[in-house]
Design an enzyme around this catalytic site. Structure first.
Site, PDB file in Angstrom:
ATOM      1  CG  ASP A  74      -6.063  16.429  -2.280  1.00 54.12           C
ATOM      2  OD1 ASP A  74      -5.107  15.734  -2.678  1.00 54.12           O
ATOM      3  OD2 ASP A  74      -6.539  16.328  -1.142  1.00 54.12           O
ATOM      4  CE  LYS A  79     -13.590  19.409   3.970  1.00 51.85           C
ATOM      5  NZ  LYS A  79     -12.644  19.460   2.835  1.00 51.85           N
ATOM      6  CB  ALA A 113     -10.576  13.830  10.425  1.00 53.70           C
ATOM      7  N   GLY A 114      -9.123  15.368   8.089  1.00 54.39           N
ATOM      8  CA  GLY A 114      -7.912  15.633   7.334  1.00 54.39           C
ATOM      9  C   GLY A 114      -7.178  16.810   7.920  1.00 54.39           C
ATOM     10  CG  MET A 156      -9.526  22.550   5.601  1.00 49.53           C
ATOM     11  SD  MET A 156     -10.107  22.768   3.908  1.00 49.53           S
ATOM     12  CE  MET A 156     -11.389  23.999   4.166  1.00 49.53           C
ATOM     13  N   GLY A 157      -9.781  19.885   8.315  1.00 48.91           N
ATOM     14  CA  GLY A 157     -10.892  19.839   9.251  1.00 48.91           C
ATOM     15  C   GLY A 157     -11.513  18.458   9.336  1.00 48.91           C
TER      16      GLY A 157
END
Length: 469
Positions: free
Chosen positions: A138, A44, A24-25, A27-28
Site C-alpha cells: 500500500d 496503531k 484513521a483507516g 484497519m484502525g
C-alpha cells in the site's frame, strides 16, 4: 498529522500515553503516543470489530512479525506491539514530518533534484523491506513522510510476508486504486515488483501533482491503471524514464528496487551541480521563479516553513515538526480546548513557545506580514493556519473570503475574539467545514490576511482547502 483526542478515544495503550490522533483507516486508528521516558511513537489500534475476528488477529500477528524484520533509515521501525491484547496494537517510531500528499497539495510538485532524492530514499526503503521477504502492498503519498533527513515509508497495515502472499491475497483486492499495481488490481499474486509499480505512481504524483491514472470512481481508475497509460505530462525529463520503467504493466519489465536506485544515482550524477537553498525556515515569501515547488536537497532534508513545537509528554520533551505536517496538536476549536485538559496543555505550550530573537529599535509602525500557511483536517473540518511576523506588535486580527468560486463570505475576526479559531503565538488556526468523511466532500479556496490596529491589511495569501484522500 496530529489532531486532538476525541472523548471516546483511549488515553493509554500498553505503556504509552496517547496525546493526539494521527489518522484513521479501514484497519484502525493511529495515535501519537509517548513512553514513560518521553519517546514519541505512533500507536496503531485496530478497530474493535476486526479485533473480534480470529482470522484478522492471526493475520495481524503475521504482519507485525513481518514488519519487525524491517530495518533501515528510510522506514519507521516497529518498537512495540501486543497482538494478544483485547484491542491489538502496534507502535512504531514517530516520524515528525509532512506526508508527501500534504507537501504536494500545499506546495506543488517537487523539483527535479527533490524528485531524485525522493526516488533514492524510497528505493532504499523498498530494498530494506524486500530484503526480509516483506511486500508493503500500500505504498502511496500519504504513507510517505518527509522527515528532515529523508523520506520514511510507513504503514505496513496490509503488508505481507512474501512467502504468505499467494494464500493471503488470492482473489482479494487490497490497496489504494490510484497507486496499486495492475496485478494487485486484478487480485493476483503480488510480490516486490508490485511495490515498484506503486513507487512509480508515487513519483508520478510528486512530479506532476496529479494522480497518474486520474480520478473518479475506483472501477474507472482501475480500468485506466490496468489498460491505460499514466499521465506524465510535466514530469521532468530527468525523472520520466525512471517513472515509466516502474509503471510497466508487465512486472518482469520493471526494475527491482536496487536496480531503480542505481538508475537514480546515475541520473543524479548526470545532472549539473546546482546550489541548494539552506535548510532553514524562510523569513518571508520566496519570490524566485518556481519557489512554490518543494525544494528537497539531495542530502535528504526538506525546505520547511516556520516550525512549531509539539508537546510529547507532561515533561518538557518536544518535537520539532515540519510546518507542512498537517494536523497540529493545537488543532481544535476554542470551545473544544476548554473541555479537554490535553488540548489546554497543548495550547498553553504553543503560547509559551520561544518567539526567537527580536532586533532592537524596530519602528512600531512596521505592519504585520504573513510568513507561511498550511492546512490540516479534523473530522469534517479543514483548518487553515496562518503564521505571521509582527515586528511592530500591531497585529490585531485576521480575515478571509472565498475566491475562485468558493462562497465563503468575507469575514473579519479580532485575535481577542477569533470565533472558532485558535490564536497562539504568532499564528491563527481557523476551521472551515469541507464535509470530510461525510460523503459530501468538497474543496474551496480562500484569500486570507492579517490586519493591524489601524485596520491596514497585510498582503493576502491564497489557501486551498480539501479533504485528505
Amino acid at each position: 498529522m496530529v489532531g486532538g483526542l476525541e472523548p471516546a478515544d483511549p488515553r493509554l495503550i500498553g505503556p504509552y500515553q496517547l496525546l493526539g490522533r494521527l489518522g484513521a483507516g479501514g484497519m484502525g486508528r493511529v495515535f501519537l503516543g509517548v513512553s514513560a521516558a518521553g519517546r514519541p511513537v505512533a500507536v496503531k489500534i485496530v478497530h474493535a470489530e476486526l479485533a473480534a475476528d480470529p482470522e484478522f488477529r492471526a493475520r495481524f500477528s503475521t504482519e507485525v512479525a513481518a514488519a519487525r524484520k524491517v530495518s533501515g533509515l528510510f522506514t519507521a521501525l516497529v518498537v512495540d506491539a501486543d497482538v494478544d491484547a483485547p484491542v491489538p496494537w502496534l507502535a512504531t517510531a514517530y516520524v515528525a514530518g509532512a506526508s508527501l500528499s500534504e507537501a504536494v497539495r500545499n506546495r506543488g510538485p517537487l523539483t527535479t533534484s527533490s524528485l531524485l532524492s525522493l526516488a533514492a530514499g524510497l528505493a532504499k526503503s523498498l530494498t530494506a523491506i524486500h530484503a526480509v521477504g516483506v511486500v508493503h502492498g500500500d505504498l502511496k503519498p500519504s504513507n510517505v513522510l518527509l522527515a528532515p533527513d529523508g523520506p520514511r515509508v510507513i504503514d505496513f497495515g496490509i503488508s505481507q510476508a512474501a512467502e504468505a502472499a499467494p494464500l493471503a491475497r488470492a482473489g482479494l483486492v487490497v490497496g489504494t486504486p490510484s497507486f496499486m499495481s495492475p496485478e494487485q488490481a486484478a487480485g493476483q499474486e503480488v510480490g516486490p515488483l508490485s511495490d515498484v509499480f506503486s513507487l512509480g505512481a508515487v513519483l508520478a504524483f510528486a512530479a506532476t501533482g496529479r494522480k497518474p491514472f486520474g480520478t473518479g470512481q475506483p472501477a474507472a481508475v482501475l480500468e485506466r491503471l490496468v489498460h491505460g497509460a499514466a499521465d506524465l505530462r510535466d514530469a521532468p525529463a530527468e525523472v520520466r524514464p525512471l517513472i515509466e520503467q516502474c509503471l510497466a504493466k508487465d512486472p518482469l519489465r520493471r526494475p527491482t528496487a536496487a536496480e531503480l536506485l542505481a538508475g537514480v544515482t546515475a541520473a543524479q550524477s548526470a545532472m549539473e551541480p546546482r546550489p541548494e537553498p539552506a535548510l532553514r525556515d524562510p523569513v518571508g515569501p520566496d519570490r524566485r521563479p518556481g519557489a512554490d515547488r518543494l525544494a528537497w536537497p539531495q542530502a535528504g532534508g526538506v525546505r520547511r516553513r516556520p516550525r512549531r513545537t509539539l508537546i510529547t509528554a507532561a515533561a518538557a520533551a518536544t518535537i520539532l515538526m515540519a510546518s507542512g505536517a498537517g494536523y497540529g496538536l493545537n488543532a481544535a476549536a476554542q470551545h473544544q480546548r476548554d473541555d479537554d485538559p490535553a488540548l489546554s496543555q497543548i495550547a498553553a505550550r504553543m503560547a509559551a513557545r520561544p518567539a526567537g530573537l527580536t532586533p532592537k529599535r524596530i519602528p512600531s509602525a512596521l505592519p504585520p506580514r504573513i510568513t507561511g500557511t498550511y492546512t490540516y483536517q479534523q473530522g469534517a473540518m479543514v483548518y487553515f493556519e496562518i503564521s505571521y511576523s509582527d515586528p511592530g506588535h500591531n497585529a490585531s486580527g485576521f480575515g478571509f473570503v472565498g475566491v475562485e468560486g468558493s462562497d465563503w463570505p468575507r469575514q473579519h475576526h479580532s485575535f481577542s475574539n477569533p470565533a472558532d479559531g485558535i490564536v497562539a503565538g504568532n499564528s491563527i488556526a481557523y476551521p472551515l467545514n469541507q464535509g470530510c468523511g461525510t460523503g459530501f466532500e468538497y474543496t474551496s479556496t480562500v484569500k486570507a490576511w492579517i490586519y493591524d490596529k489601524a485596520g491596514t491589511r497585510s498582503k493576502p495569501v491564497i489557501i486551498h482547502l480539501a479533504c485528505t484522500t
